[in-house]
Design a protein around this motif. Structure first.
Motif, PDB file in Angstrom:
ATOM      1  N   ASN A 162     -91.087  17.195  29.016  1.00  0.00           N
ATOM      2  CA  ASN A 162     -90.589  16.389  28.614  1.00  0.00           C
ATOM      3  C   ASN A 162     -91.544  16.383  27.332  1.00  0.00           C
ATOM      4  O   ASN A 162     -91.123  15.185  26.570  1.00  0.00           O
ATOM      5  N   LEU A 163     -92.129  16.896  26.649  1.00  0.00           N
ATOM      6  CA  LEU A 163     -92.880  16.969  25.601  1.00  0.00           C
ATOM      7  C   LEU A 163     -92.041  17.895  24.186  1.00  0.00           C
ATOM      8  O   LEU A 163     -90.667  18.667  24.667  1.00  0.00           O
ATOM      9  N   LYS A 164     -91.922  17.180  23.246  1.00  0.00           N
ATOM     10  CA  LYS A 164     -91.399  17.865  22.290  1.00  0.00           C
ATOM     11  C   LYS A 164     -91.132  19.151  21.976  1.00  0.00           C
ATOM     12  O   LYS A 164     -92.557  20.013  21.940  1.00  0.00           O
ATOM     13  N   ASP A 165     -89.634  19.593  21.764  1.00  0.00           N
ATOM     14  CA  ASP A 165     -90.059  21.254  21.620  1.00  0.00           C
ATOM     15  C   ASP A 165     -90.562  22.112  22.898  1.00  0.00           C
ATOM     16  O   ASP A 165     -91.155  23.677  22.795  1.00  0.00           O
ATOM     17  N   ALA A 166     -90.492  21.940  24.170  1.00  0.00           N
ATOM     18  CA  ALA A 166     -91.656  22.603  24.613  1.00  0.00           C
ATOM     19  C   ALA A 166     -90.904  23.970  25.294  1.00  0.00           C
ATOM     20  O   ALA A 166     -91.297  24.735  25.254  1.00  0.00           O
ATOM     21  N   VAL A 167     -89.793  23.806  25.226  1.00  0.00           N
ATOM     22  CA  VAL A 167     -88.879  25.095  25.698  1.00  0.00           C
ATOM     23  C   VAL A 167     -89.397  26.398  25.145  1.00  0.00           C
ATOM     24  O   VAL A 167     -89.362  27.176  25.303  1.00  0.00           O
ATOM     25  N   VAL A 168     -88.837  25.674  23.148  1.00  0.00           N
ATOM     26  CA  VAL A 168     -89.642  26.904  22.737  1.00  0.00           C
ATOM     27  C   VAL A 168     -90.907  27.665  22.797  1.00  0.00           C
ATOM     28  O   VAL A 168     -91.187  28.769  22.718  1.00  0.00           O
ATOM     29  N   LYS A 169     -91.983  26.207  22.701  1.00  0.00           N
ATOM     30  CA  LYS A 169     -93.083  27.135  22.773  1.00  0.00           C
ATOM     31  C   LYS A 169     -93.796  27.505  24.074  1.00  0.00           C
ATOM     32  O   LYS A 169     -93.994  28.898  23.738  1.00  0.00           O
ATOM     33  N   VAL A 170     -93.218  27.805  25.013  1.00  0.00           N
ATOM     34  CA  VAL A 170     -93.781  27.725  26.161  1.00  0.00           C
ATOM     35  C   VAL A 170     -92.928  29.125  26.193  1.00  0.00           C
ATOM     36  O   VAL A 170     -93.271  30.132  26.938  1.00  0.00           O
ATOM     37  N   SER A 171     -91.305  29.297  26.174  1.00  0.00           N
ATOM     38  CA  SER A 171     -91.295  30.982  25.646  1.00  0.00           C
ATOM     39  C   SER A 171     -91.565  31.693  25.175  1.00  0.00           C
ATOM     40  O   SER A 171     -91.792  32.417  25.022  1.00  0.00           O
ATOM     41  N   HIS A 172     -92.509  30.870  23.879  1.00  0.00           N
ATOM     42  CA  HIS A 172     -93.428  32.219  22.502  1.00  0.00           C
ATOM     43  C   HIS A 172     -94.622  31.581  23.772  1.00  0.00           C
ATOM     44  O   HIS A 172     -95.245  33.829  23.782  1.00  0.00           O
ATOM     45  N   CYS A 173     -95.187  31.396  24.514  1.00  0.00           N
ATOM     46  CA  CYS A 173     -96.431  31.375  25.144  1.00  0.00           C
ATOM     47  C   CYS A 173     -96.329  32.458  26.788  1.00  0.00           C
ATOM     48  O   CYS A 173     -96.479  33.497  26.519  1.00  0.00           O
ATOM     49  N   MET A 174     -95.436  32.071  26.656  1.00  0.00           N
ATOM     50  CA  MET A 174     -94.751  33.335  27.952  1.00  0.00           C
ATOM     51  C   MET A 174     -94.072  34.911  28.064  1.00  0.00           C
ATOM     52  O   MET A 174     -94.290  35.575  28.686  1.00  0.00           O
ATOM     53  N   GLY A 175     -93.609  34.703  26.276  1.00  0.00           N
ATOM     54  CA  GLY A 175     -92.997  36.046  26.129  1.00  0.00           C
ATOM     55  C   GLY A 175     -91.787  36.369  26.896  1.00  0.00           C
ATOM     56  O   GLY A 175     -91.046  37.757  26.778  1.00  0.00           O
ATOM     57  N   ILE A 176     -90.803  34.994  26.977  1.00  0.00           N
ATOM     58  CA  ILE A 176     -89.496  35.503  28.093  1.00  0.00           C
ATOM     59  C   ILE A 176     -88.663  34.286  26.838  1.00  0.00           C
ATOM     60  O   ILE A 176     -89.067  33.699  26.031  1.00  0.00           O
ATOM     61  N   SER A 177     -87.527  34.686  27.427  1.00  0.00           N
ATOM     62  CA  SER A 177     -86.574  34.403  26.230  1.00  0.00           C
ATOM     63  C   SER A 177     -86.389  32.216  27.017  1.00  0.00           C
ATOM     64  O   SER A 177     -86.517  32.321  28.119  1.00  0.00           O
ATOM     65  N   LYS A 178     -85.881  31.536  25.748  1.00  0.00           N
ATOM     66  CA  LYS A 178     -85.854  30.501  26.156  1.00  0.00           C
ATOM     67  C   LYS A 178     -84.714  29.957  27.068  1.00  0.00           C
ATOM     68  O   LYS A 178     -84.779  29.345  28.224  1.00  0.00           O
ATOM     69  N   ASN A 179     -83.438  31.152  27.026  1.00  0.00           N
ATOM     70  CA  ASN A 179     -82.336  30.536  28.019  1.00  0.00           C
ATOM     71  C   ASN A 179     -82.537  31.009  29.733  1.00  0.00           C
ATOM     72  O   ASN A 179     -82.282  30.173  30.437  1.00  0.00           O
ATOM     73  N   THR A 180     -83.955  31.545  29.734  1.00  0.00           N
ATOM     74  CA  THR A 180     -84.184  31.827  31.049  1.00  0.00           C
ATOM     75  C   THR A 180     -85.255  30.508  31.722  1.00  0.00           C
ATOM     76  O   THR A 180     -85.065  30.308  32.905  1.00  0.00           O
ATOM     77  N   ILE A 181     -85.819  30.149  30.462  1.00  0.00           N
ATOM     78  CA  ILE A 181     -86.423  28.695  30.550  1.00  0.00           C
ATOM     79  C   ILE A 181     -85.761  28.046  31.403  1.00  0.00           C
ATOM     80  O   ILE A 181     -86.165  26.862  31.936  1.00  0.00           O
ATOM     81  N   TYR A 182     -84.645  27.262  30.352  1.00  0.00           N
ATOM     82  CA  TYR A 182     -83.623  26.838  30.749  1.00  0.00           C
ATOM     83  C   TYR A 182     -83.067  27.034  32.033  1.00  0.00           C
ATOM     84  O   TYR A 182     -83.151  25.668  32.718  1.00  0.00           O
ATOM     85  N   MET A 183     -82.540  27.767  32.439  1.00  0.00           N
ATOM     86  CA  MET A 183     -81.884  28.228  33.660  1.00  0.00           C
ATOM     87  C   MET A 183     -82.872  27.829  34.669  1.00  0.00           C
ATOM     88  O   MET A 183     -82.268  26.961  35.795  1.00  0.00           O
ATOM     89  N   HIS A 184     -83.794  28.613  34.710  1.00  0.00           N
ATOM     90  CA  HIS A 184     -84.645  27.821  36.063  1.00  0.00           C
ATOM     91  C   HIS A 184     -85.526  26.434  35.548  1.00  0.00           C
ATOM     92  O   HIS A 184     -85.656  25.162  36.929  1.00  0.00           O
ATOM     93  N   VAL A 185     -85.330  25.684  34.929  1.00  0.00           N
ATOM     94  CA  VAL A 185     -85.473  23.933  34.420  1.00  0.00           C
ATOM     95  C   VAL A 185     -84.567  23.112  34.882  1.00  0.00           C
ATOM     96  O   VAL A 185     -84.551  22.548  35.695  1.00  0.00           O
ATOM     97  N   ARG A 186     -83.196  23.813  35.132  1.00  0.00           N
ATOM     98  CA  ARG A 186     -81.930  22.875  35.311  1.00  0.00           C
ATOM     99  C   ARG A 186     -81.948  23.381  36.186  1.00  0.00           C
ATOM    100  O   ARG A 186     -81.416  22.787  38.097  1.00  0.00           O
ATOM    101  N   ASN A 187     -82.639  24.665  37.733  1.00  0.00           N
ATOM    102  CA  ASN A 187     -82.387  24.007  39.055  1.00  0.00           C
ATOM    103  C   ASN A 187     -83.302  23.680  39.480  1.00  0.00           C
ATOM    104  O   ASN A 187     -83.066  23.121  40.388  1.00  0.00           O
ATOM    105  N   LEU A 188     -84.667  23.654  38.893  1.00  0.00           N
ATOM    106  CA  LEU A 188     -85.683  22.969  39.519  1.00  0.00           C
ATOM    107  C   LEU A 188     -84.696  21.075  39.067  1.00  0.00           C
ATOM    108  O   LEU A 188     -85.611  20.483  40.570  1.00  0.00           O
ATOM    109  N   ASN A 189     -84.072  21.183  38.424  1.00  0.00           N
ATOM    110  CA  ASN A 189     -84.318  19.636  38.379  1.00  0.00           C
ATOM    111  C   ASN A 189     -82.571  19.123  39.316  1.00  0.00           C
ATOM    112  O   ASN A 189     -82.604  18.086  39.367  1.00  0.00           O
ATOM    113  N   HIS A 190     -81.990  20.203  40.223  1.00  0.00           N
ATOM    114  CA  HIS A 190     -81.273  20.424  40.836  1.00  0.00           C
ATOM    115  C   HIS A 190     -81.515  20.399  42.496  1.00  0.00           C
ATOM    116  O   HIS A 190     -80.645  20.308  43.261  1.00  0.00           O
ATOM    117  N   GLU A 191     -83.170  20.739  42.136  1.00  0.00           N
ATOM    118  CA  GLU A 191     -83.153  20.216  43.798  1.00  0.00           C
ATOM    119  C   GLU A 191     -83.670  19.673  44.502  1.00  0.00           C
ATOM    120  O   GLU A 191     -83.908  18.764  43.826  1.00  0.00           O
TER     121      GLU A 191
END
Length: 222
Positions: free
Chosen positions: A193-222
């Motif tokens: 919910n924080l601004k630019d969180a996906v970008v910052k998390v992807s940087h911390c985890m060393g994975i792509s933004k698209n991967t995070i968006y995919m997981h978040v979308r799946n979580l929102n639909h569970e």
């Protein structure tokens, strides 16, 4: 002195009504030694719109404002930057109280209500400490931890580090699912919910933004 029956808008009523939940939260936190009163300045003859532990002063909803509350409001209004005042007084039984009167204002800085807190000073030390101590049944529960950091970047970095530590120490989680579980923990904590969180998390985890968006979308639909 604030005039009687101050003209109110619908928004003014909404502002005051929103404070009712604040009273419940304060009462739950402070314990039974406090009387907490919400006054509306719309109708001073029936100003009390919510009260908790009113037995300390014998009041209930619908009671009028007190002369002391009006006096405290007048003192606060004499000071342009003041919004509250603390003082000592007594109830009708002569029992000592430590009190605070806090002015509630609307967006035009007009006083529309008062939040008054009265601590009953005859509250026993045992009762006071009891309200500040976890019940015996909860002593074995882990303490809730809260992060106090100076900026959002530090908050996100700490949240990622804590989630990663938890996931990597769980041997039941396969390597293929570790990133998904970390993102799930962050999602549950509301980090995205924080601004630019996906970008910052992807940087911390060393994975792509698209991967995070995919997981978040799946979580929102569970």
């Amino acid at each position: 002195m604030t005039p009687r029956n101050v003209a109110f808008t619908a928004v003014d009523h909404q502002i005051l009504n929103s404070y009712k939940a604040t009273l419940d939260g304060l009462a739950a936190y402070l314990g039974d030694g406090y009387e907490i009163v919400l006054h509306s300045l719309h109708d001073l003859d029936h100003s009390v719109i919510k009260i908790i532990n009113g037995h300390y002063t014998g009041r209930r909803e619908g009671f009028p404002i007190t002369d002391l509350a009006l006096s405290m409001l007048a003192k606060i209004e004499e000071q342009p930057d003041a919004n509250c005042i603390t003082y000592f007084n007594r109830n009708q039984k002569g029992e000592p109280l430590k009190s605070a009167t806090i002015v509630i204002r609307n967006s035009h800085h007009k006083a529309i209500g008062l939040l008054c807190i009265n601590f009953y000073m005859n509250t026993s030390v045992f009762q006071f400490l009891q309200s500040m101590t976890p019940p015996a049944a909860r002593l074995q529960e882990p303490m809730v931890e809260e992060s106090y950091v100076e900026n959002v970047d530090a908050l996100i970095a700490q949240a990622v580090a804590e989630a990663a530590s938890k996931v990597h120490s769980d041997s039941a989680i396969s390597n293929a699912n570790k990133n998904k579980e970390i993102i799930s923990i962050l999602h549950q904590k509301g980090i995205f919910n924080l601004k630019d969180a996906v970008v910052k998390v992807s940087h911390c985890m060393g994975i792509s933004k698209n991967t995070i968006y995919m997981h978040v979308r799946n979580l929102n639909h569970e």
